[in-house]
Design an enzyme around this catalytic site. Structure first.
Site, PDB file in Angstrom:
ATOM      1  N   GLU B  60      11.259  98.536  61.281  1.00 41.77           N
ATOM      2  CA  GLU B  60      11.833  97.185  61.190  1.00 41.77           C
ATOM      3  C   GLU B  60      13.473  97.286  60.805  1.00 41.77           C
ATOM      4  OE1 GLU B  60       8.919  97.798  60.008  1.00 41.77           O
ATOM      5  OE2 GLU B  60       7.553  96.125  60.865  1.00 41.77           O
ATOM      6  N   HIS B 129       0.391  91.026  52.498  1.00 38.42           N
ATOM      7  CA  HIS B 129       0.329  90.494  53.860  1.00 38.42           C
ATOM      8  C   HIS B 129       0.378  88.734  53.967  1.00 38.42           C
ATOM      9  CE1 HIS B 129      -0.123  94.400  55.621  1.00 38.42           C
ATOM     10  NE2 HIS B 129       0.008  93.686  56.832  1.00 38.42           N
TER      11      HIS B 129
END
Lengths: 354, 334
Positions: B60, B129
């Site tokens: 990322e 998450h």
């Protein structure tokens, strides 16, 4: 682990390296004879300009006219000058916060750079960036980035853009040896290799990440080996030898431009000054004698001596050059000093664009 | 008008914009061959090819920074975060590069970049998450932050975000991807910085964005049966925030409940409270209440997860409280 307080002599580079590259073939004089005369003189002038400009910047910092951090490049001039001598005007350059040298060599106006250091409206970044954030869109100078390793993915991105638009531009990305341990370095090298991006990564190994010598930060000393993990071309070069840097970069820039493939180059150099102006050149982490020993390899002295030996320059020429460069620096300072501070209205501009 | 899912609306927005402007590329994990982890990019690789729809390694920080660098020199990247949880890995590039480049270069380099993907909680995904991180991005000058709740807004706001010359953090919702709604046909653009009154009312203003809009509308429908007319305002864009629309509603209803999925401390709702007390102090007939996610990492167990998230009943309870109605026992921050 060595004590952090002991100002121990850092190890000899040669003893640490399991060298994969080739030392420059022939003496500097021999190599100088193969280069264009005008180019050689320009390179010498650039090195001298960077040196004198930064000596003056140090002075202005001490007087409080330059604020923030001010990281000097003194000792490393051969890297920027040699590397940028191989680029075209529309290539892209990214650097770290130790970037006055790269900016000047790229042709940025010394007055506008000095004005930026002094926080003036006429600075290259309108006084909003300072020493660590020099930008010049017209010259493809894409910054001055001050988070270690932060510019490396950006450079991969500019290289991606060149490839995407099918331009023959090359991106040069400079960073210090301390950046090779950070994640963005590895993520970017992987992407650059995977996507075959036209970029040259130039690791300026000046031996110290602030006060931490490389042998206290890494078990790998031959930093170009990092490229092996990404199946990327790599080499090292004596970063105190401006012509060797030029030769090495030529090959890498060609590889990027012709084959759209990246290279990692480790330029072995040495920073004569402290990490920044708030840090002495020697003390806790290195000895005065070590710095003095390294100064014997001063890249400007070496290059000057080679040019003198070949008869390309003589003392008279050098005296004139010295005067010319000093005048340029004085003019730059005068420009910075007579420039106004940014208008208070500038505080809120350039946050968003329409 | 066509009926489509939130997912299809996003897909259509990207497809239309990529057809219109060849400088737009999409990059991220699984966006190409896999057709998107949540199928938002379905079919785009086939139409636009691998130079414009780029599968990235799981990296990322690297590919976000690459997107920022490309945006400096003429590419308009859409960077997909598989989920916004992973955007924390890219935070340095979003905050230190994308948001600040224009300013620190003295206006020389703008960053036309969209960082998009699903945020928010749910599906028993547990602590790492399942979280709402919009406040993190809203804090940063130089960024715009967009949080669409409906398919129409998803399409109109994404198209506008892609055309914006600033870095836009565009936070979708995993839980909303399958929701359906009407989307206007043809070229449909929704301006950033304009809130939308999703349900008019006179008694209480409920401000809610993203998935919480649905919870607020659900509560409002219930309350209407009791004769309480709730006005539901969706800011849609959190930065820049449409303060005027919020204040106009507050001046009409004099009572405010803010519903947000994120954590309570220093959250998005705290900013709404600030602008309302500043701009409509004399109009308030009750303290502003916030219904937020619980101040804990997200638990896995279904019952605990349910307790951690704002639910319809808690919104209703808060509305009763700002109306000084009896017997409801609402907890503002419970």
């Amino acid at each position: 682990m060595k004590s952090s307080n002991a100002a121990t002599k850092t190890a000899n580079l040669a003893d640490l390296m399991c060298a994969p590259g080739q030392p420059a073939a022939g003496t500097m004089e021999e190599r100088a004879r193969r280069e264009d005369l005008t180019l050689l003189k320009t390179m010498l002038e650039q090195m001298l300009l960077v040196r004198r400009f930064e000596e003056k910047a140090a002075e202005l910092y001490t007087l409080g006219k330059i604020g923030g951090f001010c990281h000097l490049y003194i000792g490393q001039e051969a890297v920027a000058v040699g590397a940028l001598s191989t680029t075209q005007p529309d290539d892209y350059i990214f650097t770290s916060y130790r970037e006055h040298g790269h900016a000047l060599v790229r042709g940025m106006d010394p007055g506008e750079v000095m004005a930026e250091l002094c926080g003036k409206q006429s600075g290259v970044s309108k006084g909003k960036g300072g020493s660590m954030h020099l930008f010049d869109k017209r010259r493809g100078f894409l910054g001055g980035h001050a988070i270690v390793g932060g510019q490396i993915p950006l450079a991969a991105g500019a290289a991606f853009a060149s490839k995407y638009f099918q331009q023959s531009r090359v991106t040069l990305c400079f960073f210090g040896e301390a950046a090779v341990n950070i994640g963005s370095f590895h993520e970017s090298l992987n992407l650059a290799a995977l996507w075959k991006l036209p970029v040259v990564f130039i690791c300026e190994n000046n031996r110290f990440g602030m006060g931490t010598p490389i042998e206290r930060a890494s078990t790998l000393y031959d930093l170009s080996q990092k490229a092996c993990a990404y199946n990327m071309a790599r080499t090292w070069v004596d970063g105190m030898d401006v012509l060797a840097v030029r030769e090495t970069l030529k090959e890498a820039v060609d590889r990027a431009r012709q084959a759209s493939a990246p290279t990692l180059i480790e330029a072995r150099t040495y920073r004569f000054m402290g990490h920044s102006m708030s840090d002495p050149s020697h003390g806790h982490y290195r000895t005065k004698s070590e710095v003095e020993e390294q100064r014997r390899h001063d890249p400007i002295k070496q290059f000057t001596a080679a040019l003198e030996a070949t008869g390309i320059v003589n003392q008279e020429y050098l005296d004139e050059l010295e005067q010319k460069v000093r005048d340029m620096v004085e003019e730059a300072v005068a420009f910075a000093e007579r420039s106004p501070e940014p208008d208070p209205k500038e505080l809120g501009t350039d946050v968003y664009v329409d | 008008m066509s009926i489509m899912t939130y997912r299809e609306a996003l897909n259509q927005a990207m497809r239309e914009e990529m057809r219109r402007d060849e400088t737009i590329v999409l990059m991220g994990e699984e966006v190409g061959f896999y057709q998107g982890a949540y199928k938002v990019s379905k079919g785009l690789l086939d139409e636009f090819g691998p130079m414009r729809v780029l599968d990235t390694p799981i990296t990322e920080l690297g590919f976000t920074g690459l997107g920022v660098g490309a945006a400096m020199v003429g590419v308009r990247p859409i960077v997909e975060m598989m989920t916004f949880n992973f955007a924390l890995l890219a935070l340095d590039q979003i905050v230190n590069s994308a948001a600040k480049m224009l300013y620190m270069s003295g206006g020389q380099f703008s960053i036309p970049l969209v960082v998009r993907g699903p945020g928010g909680a749910g599906h028993q995904l547990a602590a790492q998450h399942s979280q709402s991180l919009e406040a993190w991005f809203c804090h940063v000058p130089g960024l715009k932050v967009v949080t669409p709740a409906t398919p129409a807004d998803a399409k109109g706001l994404l198209k506008t975000s892609i055309r914006d010359n600033n870095p836009v953090v565009f936070i979708e919702s995993e839980v909303l991807y399958g929701t359906r709604g009407e989307v206007p046909d043809g070229e449909y653009l929704t301006p950033l910085g304009v809130a939308d009154v999703k349900r008019p009312g006179r008694d209480v203003t409920v401000i809610a964005h993203s998935k919480m809009l649905l919870v607020a509308l659900d509560a409002a429908a219930d309350l209407a049966k009791e004769g309480i007319e709730v006005e539901v305002v969706d800011p849609r864009t959190l930065r820049p925030l449409d303060v005027e629309t919020l204040l106009n509603s507050v001046k009409k209803t004099n009572r405010v409940v803010i519903v947000e999925e994120g954590w309570p401390q220093y959250g998005v709702g705290a900013q709404f409270v600030d602008v309302i007390q500043h701009g409509a102090f004399d109009y308030l007939d009750a303290p502003i209440l916030r219904v937020t996610g619980a101040d804990v990492p997200m638990p896995y167990a279904k019952n605990l997860e349910h307790l951690a998230l704002p639910a319809k009943q808690r919104v209703k309870d808060a509305v009763y409280r700002v109306l000084y109605r009896q017997g409801v026992g609402a907890q503002g921050h419970a």
